[in-house]
Design a protein around this motif. Structure first.
Motif, PDB file in Angstrom:
ATOM      1  N   GLN A  81      60.695  74.022  66.524  1.00 52.72           N
ATOM      2  CA  GLN A  81      60.145  72.993  65.657  1.00 52.72           C
ATOM      3  C   GLN A  81      61.331  72.302  65.011  1.00 52.72           C
ATOM      4  O   GLN A  81      62.275  72.956  64.575  1.00 52.72           O
ATOM      5  CB  GLN A  81      59.252  73.580  64.573  1.00 52.72           C
ATOM      6  N   ASP A  93      57.116  69.613  67.546  1.00 50.68           N
ATOM      7  CA  ASP A  93      57.350  70.771  68.408  1.00 50.68           C
ATOM      8  C   ASP A  93      58.061  70.279  69.648  1.00 50.68           C
ATOM      9  O   ASP A  93      57.643  69.281  70.253  1.00 50.68           O
ATOM     10  CB  ASP A  93      56.029  71.438  68.796  1.00 50.68           C
ATOM     11  N   THR A 145      52.752  66.121  61.576  1.00 48.51           N
ATOM     12  CA  THR A 145      53.188  66.284  62.962  1.00 48.51           C
ATOM     13  C   THR A 145      53.400  64.919  63.609  1.00 48.51           C
ATOM     14  O   THR A 145      52.518  64.061  63.577  1.00 48.51           O
ATOM     15  CB  THR A 145      52.174  67.098  63.773  1.00 48.51           C
TER      16      THR A 145
END
Length: 147
Positions: A81, A93, A145
């Motif tokens: 990560q 990721d 994310t």
């Protein structure tokens, strides 16, 4: 826009790039040969550092940046990560074949969440002076994310 821009810097859109192995430009249709992730042609750069970094299982770097230098990493083995931003508020990721590029002074952190396997990076820096500025920041609990 209040939390995203701190100290006049928009870290979400500041130029961090993740290049997936599947989207790299290949030199030949067969997929073999040279692959281009970042093209810095014409920059006039003459100083560079290239090396490797290994993060053991469950290991992480501290939050840091490399001053005025650009940094690119290539994930050669394992999964990681990558967090970045004023409070490490963005995460991606990455895995084998992926590249990540950091413009100068972008706070970032590399993490290996795997309890069993190390992750290996090939690292390219735009200067060989070894500048690393460690940062004392409180990371956000739930980073956004970014694919």
């Amino acid at each position: 826009m209040t939390e995203l821009i701190m100290h006049g810097r928009d870290w979400r859109n500041r130029g961090v790039k993740v290049v997936r192995a599947a989207t790299q430009q290949r030199a030949s249709a067969s997929g073999r040969g040279r692959a281009t992730a970042f093209d810095f042609e014409g920059t006039g750069g003459s100083k560079i550092w290239i090396g490797t970094v290994t993060l053991q299982p469950n290991e992480r770097t501290g939050a840091h940046h490399h001053g005025p230098h650009e940094v690119a990493i290539y994930v050669s083995k394992g999964r990681s990560q990558i967090r970045w931003g004023e409070h490490l508020e963005y995460v991606s990721d990455v895995g084998p074949g992926d590249f990540v590029y950091f413009p100068p002074e972008v706070p970032h952190q590399e993490l290996n969440p795997d309890p069993d396997e190390a992750v290996d990076f090939v690292v390219v820096r735009s200067d060989n002076s070894g500048i690393r500025v460690d940062l004392d920041v409180e990371p956000v609990g739930h980073p956004e994310t970014i694919c």
